[in-house]
Design a protein around this motif. Structure first.
Motif, short mmCIF file in Angstrom:
data_model
loop_
_atom_site.label_atom_id
_atom_site.label_comp_id
_atom_site.label_asym_id
_atom_site.label_seq_id
_atom_site.Cartn_x
_atom_site.Cartn_y
_atom_site.Cartn_z
N ILE B 53 -13.03 -13.17 -10.24
CA ILE B 53 -13.85 -12.30 -9.73
C ILE B 53 -13.17 -12.04 -8.40
O ILE B 53 -13.19 -10.90 -7.84
N MET B 54 -12.68 -13.09 -7.72
CA MET B 54 -12.04 -12.73 -6.50
C MET B 54 -10.88 -11.91 -6.52
O MET B 54 -10.60 -10.78 -5.88
N LEU B 55 -9.75 -12.28 -7.56
CA LEU B 55 -8.81 -11.35 -7.94
C LEU B 55 -9.22 -9.76 -8.23
O LEU B 55 -8.30 -8.92 -8.12
N ALA B 56 -10.09 -9.95 -9.20
CA ALA B 56 -10.70 -8.61 -9.64
C ALA B 56 -11.32 -7.59 -8.52
O ALA B 56 -10.90 -6.50 -8.54
N ASP B 57 -11.84 -8.40 -7.71
CA ASP B 57 -12.33 -7.37 -6.70
C ASP B 57 -11.44 -7.00 -5.68
O ASP B 57 -11.70 -5.72 -5.38
N ASP B 58 -10.62 -7.63 -5.48
CA ASP B 58 -9.61 -7.26 -4.45
C ASP B 58 -8.73 -6.13 -5.20
O ASP B 58 -8.64 -4.94 -4.40
N ALA B 59 -8.62 -6.06 -6.55
CA ALA B 59 -7.85 -4.95 -7.15
C ALA B 59 -8.91 -3.62 -7.38
O ALA B 59 -8.48 -2.68 -7.13
N VAL B 61 -11.53 -2.74 -5.68
CA VAL B 61 -11.77 -2.23 -4.32
C VAL B 61 -10.63 -1.41 -3.57
O VAL B 61 -10.61 -0.32 -3.25
N MET B 62 -9.28 -1.82 -3.87
CA MET B 62 -8.18 -1.52 -3.29
C MET B 62 -7.84 -0.13 -4.29
O MET B 62 -7.59 0.83 -3.68
N SER B 63 -8.17 -0.40 -5.51
CA SER B 63 -8.05 0.81 -6.49
C SER B 63 -8.89 2.07 -6.05
O SER B 63 -8.75 3.12 -5.98
N GLN B 64 -10.20 1.61 -5.66
CA GLN B 64 -11.28 2.64 -5.27
C GLN B 64 -10.67 3.30 -4.13
O GLN B 64 -10.56 4.61 -4.16
N ARG B 65 -10.16 2.68 -3.34
CA ARG B 65 -9.53 3.60 -2.22
C ARG B 65 -8.48 4.49 -2.12
O ARG B 65 -8.30 5.30 -2.00
N ASP B 88 -3.05 0.98 -12.14
CA ASP B 88 -2.54 -0.35 -12.24
C ASP B 88 -3.53 -1.51 -11.88
O ASP B 88 -3.96 -2.25 -12.58
N LEU B 89 -4.23 -1.25 -10.97
CA LEU B 89 -4.97 -2.20 -10.21
C LEU B 89 -6.52 -2.25 -10.95
O LEU B 89 -7.09 -3.20 -10.81
N GLU B 184 4.11 -4.48 -12.52
CA GLU B 184 3.39 -3.21 -11.90
C GLU B 184 3.64 -3.26 -10.21
O GLU B 184 3.93 -2.65 -9.68
N MET B 185 3.33 -4.67 -9.69
CA MET B 185 3.18 -4.69 -8.22
C MET B 185 4.58 -4.62 -7.56
O MET B 185 4.88 -4.28 -6.46
N THR B 186 5.58 -4.98 -8.55
CA THR B 186 6.98 -4.82 -7.74
C THR B 186 7.13 -3.51 -7.54
O THR B 186 7.92 -3.14 -6.61
N TYR B 187 6.60 -2.49 -8.67
CA TYR B 187 6.75 -1.12 -8.12
C TYR B 187 5.96 -0.90 -6.79
O TYR B 187 6.39 -0.10 -5.95
N HIS B 188 4.74 -1.36 -6.79
CA HIS B 188 3.78 -0.92 -5.66
C HIS B 188 4.53 -1.26 -4.40
O HIS B 188 4.51 -0.66 -3.39
#
Lengths: 332, 307
Positions: B53-59, B61-65, B88-89, B184-188
């Motif tokens: 949930i911690m890792l999911a919520d980071d992604a 909320v960041m995705s939403q922004r 991706d997130l 994915e995140m290598t690109y980000h």
């Protein structure tokens, strides 16, 4: 056999006309009449603007999409529209107009975009309805354009149409899913269809006897069907879809005509259409202001990118520099 | 007999026909369909679920922004790139929430009897901000493009370092999510790094803005490397990663970008928590509940809805 001497212009024109008659493509380096170039540019630019302005009504729901799966589908769809805008602005560049110039013309009201995007999206069902009816109407317009005479436009349209057909499918699938949901969801779908049906039919443009540009555009092979033909096709295709969904179309005059083997249907409110085209639609000002704000707010970023690129080439001319640095690529 | 496809008729095939021709919308209803979600030996379901949930919520909320940028970016290429990163997130958060729900179903918010809402959506749409476990870095407003890039640089450098280690997780689902996420995140990170350098060495204004943005988000950096009790537990059982273990690596990578960009590492104090609690404890900034109000408004109005 000897041929009467022709001026260069006449020779070029007959070559151009021969290409059109053979249904071959006109390519960027080919000679073309100035009127043709202007007409294609106007149409492709309007199409590009429509894709970009069209990001807004659906983009309005990205942050509120009601499931993670729908959010991904919607975000990907709006992203595709930005991509369509990119290809089409590139096609315009082959006719000598840059994306910057065209964007300025859009936000200064000198070029138009499809009026459908001046209607608001008020519920999540609108995301589905736009996919089903608006993208559906757009594809009816665009599929024939895959064979349009200007090469870069026709090739862009092939890809655009493929993606649009996914979008239409997604929209229809959203509505079908909502119709299997709660009474409130079914009512939301019907209400949305009621609002978008007539504006979707207006997307084909004014009736043929009131469409001044159609004849020349058809002669040049830019446009392939008349507005009324396409509108009829759309109605005939949509009726069974609406039945399958379980929604009604808001037209008391809509009925099958056995003799014509087509549906008779009522007339859109052309006064409303003209009003929206003139700029008085529910969202005209909002859509352009949104685009203007994004464009102006981003000016410093575009300037920075240009300045950085220029600095990179200056430095590399003076002295050897780390290649990664010049290309703006930190080595990880 | 093969039926002739009428390419002129866009409505053909909307009903019936072969579903496989459509990219979206006809399958992948269950994000973990066919995946073995059995817990590895010695791993407590609740700890694993909370970690996911911690890792999911980071992604999420960041995705939403980031998705707020869509149609607002400085140019079409950036509209597309930022939407891509947001997608991706979003995909990562969906898988991680589904993993959390499978590992400990008791954490999934209760919905009315017969609700068709899947568990990962119940977690995304029916928890309050106090139940979200994301770091506070991701939840604040985007600011301008410079600040967005500074935040994305810090976030993606940190998360990529975490996921590179997480790929070795004993939990096969987490490991698979991490392996996919690394690509994915290598690109980000590359995208953010390139823009950071471009803005820092572009014009005076762009430099001022990106440095200002970096200074703005820097107080939220320390929280990324603070180890929460749940993270200790999952790190001990080798299913998760203790974020403190990636701090040095992240610092070295960021230092490279800063030095190429001619930017000093900001000298600002970390943002305090409240009674020692921060994002991982469900203690957020004021922006969080507004962000959720928007994210959740339609879903919450239709707890029996199908989408």
């Amino acid at each position: 056999m000897t041929v009467a001497p022709e001026t260069d212009e006449q020779q070029l024109l007959s070559g151009f006309e021969l290409t059109i008659d053979h249904n071959d493509r006109i390519e960027p380096r080919d000679w073309m009449p100035e009127g043709y170039r202007k007409t294609v540019l106007r149409q492709v630019a309007q199409h590009a603007h429509s894709e970009i302005i069209g990001m807004q009504p659906e983009g309005n729901w990205i942050t509120r999409a009601p499931s993670l799966r729908r959010k991904a589908i919607l975000l990907a769809k709006v992203q595709d529209e930005a991509g369509h805008g990119l290809y089409l602005y590139s096609a315009c560049e082959t006719l000598g107009s840059s994306r910057n110039e065209l964007t300025e013309m859009l936000i200064n009201g000198k070029q138009k975009y499809s009026s459908i995007f001046n209607y608001p999206t008020l519920t999540y069902a609108d995301v589905g309805t736009i996919g089903w009816l608006v993208d559906g109407a757009a594809i009816c317009n665009q599929v024939p354009l895959c064979r349009t005479s200007y090469g870069p436009y026709g090739r862009a349209m092939i890809r655009v149409c493929k993606e649009e057909s996914f979008h239409q499918r997604q929209g229809f699938e959203l509505l079908a899913t909502m119709m299997r949901g709660t009474d409130e969801q079914r009512a939301m779908v019907q209400e949305s269809v009621n609002r978008f049906w007539w504006p979707a039919l207006m997307m084909f443009g004014p009736p043929d006897d009131d469409s001044p540009n159609t004849a020349q555009s058809m002669e040049w092979g830019i446009k392939r069907n008349t507005n009324d033909d396409l509108r009829q096709r759309m109605v005939d295709m949509t009726v069974p879809q609406a039945e399958a969904l379980g929604v009604t179309l808001p037209d008391p005059e809509l009925r099958w005509n056995e003799e014509r083997q087509a549906h008779d249907f009522g007339s859109p409110d052309w006064d409303e259409f003209n009003d929206v085209v003139r700029g008085n639609g529910p969202c005209n000002t909002q859509r352009i202001e949104h685009r203007r704000r994004a464009w102006e707010d981003g000016a410093w970023v575009r300037e920075a990118a240009l300045a950085f690129a220029a600095r990179g080439s200056e430095e590399s001319a003076d002295q050897p520099v780390d290649a990664d640095e010049v290309e703006g690529c930190p080595r990880w | 007999m093969v039926e002739e496809v009428d390419h002129e008729s866009v409505y053909d095939g909307l009903l019936g026909g072969d579903d496989s021709q459509w990219a979206f919308g006809t399958d992948f209803e269950d994000p973990l369909a066919g995946v073995d979600t059995t817990l590895p030996d010695g791993v407590e379901g609740r700890a694993l679920a909370l970690y996911c949930i911690m890792l999911a919520d980071d992604a999420l909320v960041m995705s939403q922004r980031l998705s707020e940028w869509c149609s607002n970016a400085p140019d079409l290429e950036e509209d597309i790139a930022l939407a891509n990163i947001a997608l991706d997130l979003l995909g990562q958060s969906r898988l991680l929430l589904a993993r959390a729900a499978a590992a400990d179903p008791s954490l999934v918010p209760a919905l009315p009897e017969g609700s068709p809402i899947p568990a990962e959506d119940a977690l995304a749409y029916f928890r309050s901000d106090r139940e979200f476990r994301n770091v506070r870095l991701v939840e604040g407003p985007n600011g301008d493009f410079g600040q967005t890039i500074a935040r994305l640089l810090l976030f993606s450098t940190w998360r990529l370092a975490l996921f590179e280690k997480l790929a070795a997780s004993r939990d096969k689902v987490l490991s698979a999510v991490a392996v996919k996420g690394v690509k994915e995140m290598t690109y980000h990170r590359d995208y953010a790094g390139r823009w950071f350098l471009t803005l820092a060495r572009g014009t005076d204004e762009s430099r001022r803005r990106v440095v200002g943005g970096l200074t703005e988000i820097w107080p939220l950096r320390a929280e990324l490397f603070a180890t929460h009790e749940v993270e200790s537990l999952v790190a001990e059982s080798t299913v998760g990663v203790d974020p403190a273990t990636v701090a040095d690596e992240v610092d070295v990578l960021l230092e490279q970008v800063f030095s190429l960009s001619g930017v000093e590492r900001p000298d600002v104090a970390p943002l305090a928590g409240v009674r020692g609690e921060t994002g991982r404890d469900g203690l957020h900034t004021e922006a969080h509940s507004r962000l959720l109000a928007e994210l959740q408004v339609v879903a919450r109005a239709h707890p029996m809805g199908q989408w």
